[in-house]
Every structure is written in structure tokens, then in C-alpha cells.
Enzyme design. Structure first.
Site, PDB file in Angstrom:
ATOM      1  N   TYR A 144       0.848  -1.197   0.000  1.00 27.62           N
ATOM      2  CA  TYR A 144       0.000   0.000   0.000  1.00 27.62           C
ATOM      3  C   TYR A 144       0.881   1.243   0.000  1.00 27.62           C
ATOM      4  CZ  TYR A 144      -3.577   3.371   1.516  1.00 27.62           C
ATOM      5  OH  TYR A 144      -4.433   4.444   1.607  1.00 27.62           O
ATOM      6  N   ASP A 239       9.184   2.889   0.178  1.00 24.35           N
ATOM      7  CA  ASP A 239       8.098   3.522   0.918  1.00 24.35           C
ATOM      8  C   ASP A 239       8.286   3.147   2.388  1.00 24.35           C
ATOM      9  OD1 ASP A 239       5.821   4.217   2.247  1.00 24.35           O
ATOM     10  OD2 ASP A 239       4.424   3.365   0.780  1.00 24.35           O
ATOM     11  N   LYS A 267       3.546   8.769   9.143  1.00 22.44           N
ATOM     12  CA  LYS A 267       3.385   8.145  10.468  1.00 22.44           C
ATOM     13  C   LYS A 267       4.363   8.672  11.529  1.00 22.44           C
ATOM     14  CE  LYS A 267       0.567   4.598   8.526  1.00 22.44           C
ATOM     15  NZ  LYS A 267       0.653   3.980   7.235  1.00 22.44           N
TER      16      LYS A 267
HETATM   17  C1  LIG Z   1       0.004   4.447   5.843  1.00 26.86           C
HETATM   18  C2  LIG Z   1       0.795   4.203   4.641  1.00 26.86           C
HETATM   19  C3  LIG Z   1       0.736   5.071   3.529  1.00 26.86           C
HETATM   20  C4  LIG Z   1      -0.259   6.193   3.418  1.00 26.86           C
HETATM   21  O1  LIG Z   1      -0.069   7.177   4.380  1.00 26.86           O
HETATM   22  P1  LIG Z   1      -1.314   8.171   4.710  1.00 26.86           P
HETATM   23  O2  LIG Z   1      -0.710   9.143   5.682  1.00 26.86           O
HETATM   24  O3  LIG Z   1      -2.381   7.314   5.298  1.00 26.86           O
HETATM   25  O4  LIG Z   1      -1.716   8.808   3.460  1.00 26.86           O
HETATM   26  C5  LIG Z   1       1.612   4.857   2.496  1.00 26.86           C
HETATM   27  N1  LIG Z   1       2.496   3.841   2.519  1.00 26.86           N
HETATM   28  C6  LIG Z   1       2.568   2.989   3.561  1.00 26.86           C
HETATM   29  C7  LIG Z   1       3.587   1.899   3.544  1.00 26.86           C
HETATM   30  C8  LIG Z   1       1.710   3.128   4.639  1.00 26.86           C
HETATM   31  O5  LIG Z   1       1.765   2.245   5.638  1.00 26.86           O
END
Ligand SMILES: *Cc1c(COP(=O)(O)O)cnc(C)c1O
Length: 428
Positions: A144, A239, A267
Site C-alpha cells: 500500500y 516507501d 506516520k
Molecule cells: C500508511 C501508509 C501510507 C499512506 O499514508 P497516509 O498518511 O495514510 O496517506 C503509504 N504507505 C505505507 C507503507 C503506509 O503504511
């Protein structure tokens, strides 16, 4: 436990908010029942609208690595708020947090702050396309990267939980530029590259996956991707929205010793406020406006409240690197405890763990990619989830999510959790 007030609040929310929630993963669609409304939180505990106290294993999906309402973060935010919350003009604190982040993470010279992980990943891909002059990207099934169009192709936890890994509203034009590979399968990636010779701008991945449960990269996987990228003029994007400042000060790059070209954050970097960021070496970052031609902007990007929270959080982590060891020990303790309870009750399971990320899969096979993650028994997970909730333990309401530990957890909390798992295991 009683959830009368939560249920009433959920009913009211559903009247005016689609599905009653502002992010789908918060609903209990995958496990059944009404979501719990939170009143407040402190340290490792949530206090809900009915007055129940819960041990929290989500921690706002990762940011609260040192616990809820963590004093230095709260103080930094309150102090800043009194001086104005946003100006749309540069502030000194932006340079302070940027310098600190650049000093903590290997291999990056410059960093741009945005408001979410989604924005960070979307911008990173645009930058990679601008820098390489190529259109296509490779992503992995079950990873994701936020909800922007290019990524909603087999998009992991949230989307999978709701049975829509490929969202309506994403045009075929966009989808055709996203090539899908299987996680931990280098040959598959090599095939995609040779079938699309000279067309691929970047490979983006969660270098330790966390959105199909926790899935570590197999031996040589990250190194192999690095080599394929080098050989084919492709940028490698890690990511690290979930793993950054969690698995080590310098994230996966430090922990596994593999360099990415662009890294994205979210995060933890915001200390619980809406913050994302993307970073790279100067040569790549110079392609960004106003220095270069790739456009990216944000009215509230780098606002003082968000920067104060992030700076306080990174300062703590930077000055107390023992936090990462402490978290790892706690997670290992939990892992061993839960495994013992499930084994004793003869419940088939697989537990994956890297650092302070852990996931329990009710599965007979090792969980190494999206396909194997999807084989787990969801009915068992539902019972496990509600059983734990009844014992005052809050884990994510989906079998495709990772648990995120906070250092605020005590060994008494962990023992209580293990004991609860034992009790619930007997009912599975
Ligand atoms: C949470 C998450 C996102 C998206 O971040 P948001 O602040 O919710 O837009 C993207 N990549 C990873 C790996 C994530 O865990």
C-alpha cells in the site's frame, strides 16, 4: 465489555459521514460489529466512549511509537499553537526538522515535507518520472502506498479488506502504467523489466511489507531489486511511511544495508500530526519546483504544529536510540508468548515479525507475499479479534494489518496480552 455509547455515536456518524468513518480501515467491516469511539489515550492505553480501558496495539497505525499523549510532543505542539498555526511562509523549524531527518537517514541530502504518506508516495513517483523521463512504474501486490490513483492496483490491507483492491474511478489510462509484481519474487520483476524495456521510471515497495500483515523481504530480495534498478536506469523507491523511524533510526535502508534512490515517510515522522515527507540525494531533489521542473506544493505543508510534533518525536528517537532495542525485545517477548499460547491450544498459525512490527496469521503456510497472506483463515481471525477486544486488547480490525508496538507498553501489559491470547485461543 459494554459498547453502548460507541454504538450510538457510530449510528449518528453514519448519518453524516460515509460509513461513519473518515478512513475505511477504522470501520469493523472485516470483523463485524460497530467500531469503538475513542475518548482519550495516554501511554499504551486507549479509553473509549463507554469508559473501557484498552491496551492499544495500533497506536494510530504507527505514529505513537513512544505512547499516546507523549509529554515532549504535546508540549511542543501546545507551545507552537500559541504563536500561530500556519503562515504559508517559511519558518525556521522546517529547516531544523529537515536537518535532523537528513542526519538520521542514510543516503538522503534533501527532504520535502507534505501532509500525508499518500502525498509523499504520489509525489515521489512524479519526481521519479520527471527525473528519468519514463512513464511506467512497478509496484507489488499487497503493498500500500496511499490512495492516489496509480497505487490502487492490488493495494493491500485497506482495499483488500473491502474486496476492492482495484478501485472504480481509476482510469485504464492510469492503470496501464502501473505494472504489478509479486512480493519477494525477483524473477517476476526481471521479466516485467525486460517486457517493458526502457519504459520503467521506478520500482516502489514497502521494503518490509506491513499492509498484508508483516512480511519481511526474503534474503537477497532488496539487493536484487537494487541491482536490477542499477542495470536498467530505474529509480528504487522505498516507501518507509510505516518502517521509517520505527525499524531503526535510519529505517530499512539502515537495518538491511540497502540504498534506495527516493525514500518516503509518514506516520512516526509526524509524531501523530498529519505529516509525510519524501527525500533523496540532491541530484534527484533538484528536479523539484521551485529548483526544477517537477511541480509539487501544499498550503499547509511544513506548518508549525506538524513540524513541532515531528521535531519533538525525531529528537527523542535520535537521543534515545535504545528505544529501538527496547521495542524489539518487547515485540520478541510478545511473539514468543503468543506463539506458545496458540501452539498449546493447537491453533494453526504463522507469526511474522520485524523489529516492532508483528502479525498473527491463522495459516498453515509461511506468509511471504500477498497470495500466501490471503490464504489465512479469516473466520478464526474474527473470533480472535473479538475475543481479544473482550479482554481489553485492541488490535487492528483486519487480518491484513500489522500490530505496531509502542515503547510505553510494560512487560505487565505484554503478559496480560499473552494471557488474553491464551484464553481466546481455547475458544478458536
Ligand atoms: C500508511 C501508509 C501510507 C499512506 O499514508 P497516509 O498518511 O495514510 O496517506 C503509504 N504507505 C505505507 C507503507 C503506509 O503504511
Amino acid at each position: 465489555m459494554i459498547y453502548k455509547r460507541s454504538s450510538a455515536l457510530f449510528k449518528a456518524a453514519q448519518q453524516v459521514i460515509p460509513g461513519g468513518v473518515n478512513s475505511p480501515v477504522r470501520a469493523f467491516t472485516a470483523v463485524g460489529g460497530d467500531p469503538i469511539f475513542v475518548e482519550k489515550a495516554k501511554g499504551a492505553y486507549l479509553y473509549d466512549a463507554d469508559g473501557n480501558k484498552l491496551i492499544d496495539y495500533i497506536n494510530s497505525w504507527g505514529p505513537m511509537i513512544l505512547g499516546h499523549a507523549y509529554e515532549p510532543v504535546v508540549k511542543a505542539v501546545v507551545d507552537k499553537a500559541k504563536k500561530g498555526t500556519s503562515f504559508g511562509m517559511p519558518t525556521e523549524i522546517e529547516t531544523e526538522i529537515a536537518s535532523l531527518a537528513v542526519s538520521m537517514v542514510p543516503n538522503i541530502d534533501k527532504i520535502r515535507f507534505v501532509n500525508s504518506g499518500t502525498e509523499a508516495c504520489m509525489s515521489a513517483v512524479r519526481l521519479a518520472r520527471g527525473f528519468t523521463g519514463k512513464d511506467k512504474i512497478i509496484k507489488f501486490a499487497g503493498c500500500y502506498h496511499g490512495h492516489s490513483d496509480s497505487f490502487l492496483i492490488q493495494a493491500g490491507s485497506g482495499a483488500v479488506t473491502f474486496g476492492t483492491p482495484n478501485s472504480p474511478g481509476v482510469t485504464q489510462g492510469t492503470a496501464k502504467d502501473t505494472l504489478l509484481a509479486n512480493y519477494n519474487d525477483l524473477n517476476h520483476v526481471a521479466d516485467l523489466i525486460s517486457e517493458n524495456k526502457g519504459e520503467i521510471a521506478c520500482i516502489i515497495l514497502e521494503p518490509v511489507a506491513g499492509n498484508m500483515g508483516c512480511i519481511p523481504p526474503s534474503e537477497g530480495f532488496l539487493e536484487g531489486l537494487r541491482n536490477l534498478c542499477n542495470e536498467n536506469d530505474i529509480l528504487l523507491i522505498f516507501d518507509e511511511v510505516m518502517t521509517g523511524f520505527r525499524l531503526a533510526k535510519g529505517g530499512v535502508q539502515e537495518r538491511y544495508g540497502v540504498d534506495a534512490d527516493i525514500v518516503t515517510f509518514g506516520k512516526v515522522i509526524g509524531g501523530g500530526l498529519p505529516v509525510g515527507a519524501f527525500a533523496a540525494r540532491a541530484e534527484i531533489m533538484s528536479y523539484l519546483a521551485p529548483e526544477g521542473p517537477v511541480y509539487q506544493a501544499g498550503t499547509l505543508s511544513g506548518n508549525p504544529l506538524a513540524m513541532a510534533a515531528g521535531l519533538a518525536m525525531l529528537t527523542e528517537l535520535n537521543s534515545k536510540p535504545e528505544v529501538f532495542t527496547s521495542l524489539e525485545k518487547k515485540t520478541e517477548y510478545l511473539h514468543n508468548g503468543i506463539a506458545e499460547q496458540l501452539t498449546q491450544a493447537e491453533v494453526t498459525h504463522t507469526i511474522n515479525r520485524v523489529g516492532s512490527m508483528i502479525s498473527v496469521h491463522f495459516s498453515e503456510t509461511p506468509v511471504t507475499d500477498f497470495k500466501t497472506a490471503a490464504l489465512a483463515n479469516n473466520d478464526t481471525f474474527k473470533k480472535f479479534f473479538h475475543g481479544l477486544l473482550n479482554e481489553g486488547i485492541y488490535i487492528a480490525p483486519s487480518a491484513f494489518e500489522t500490530w505496531f508496538l509502542t515503547d510505553a507498553l510494560t512487560y505487565e501489559d505484554l503478559d496480560a496480552t499473552i494471557e488474553a491470547c491464551g484464553k481466546v485461543a481455547k475458544t478458536l
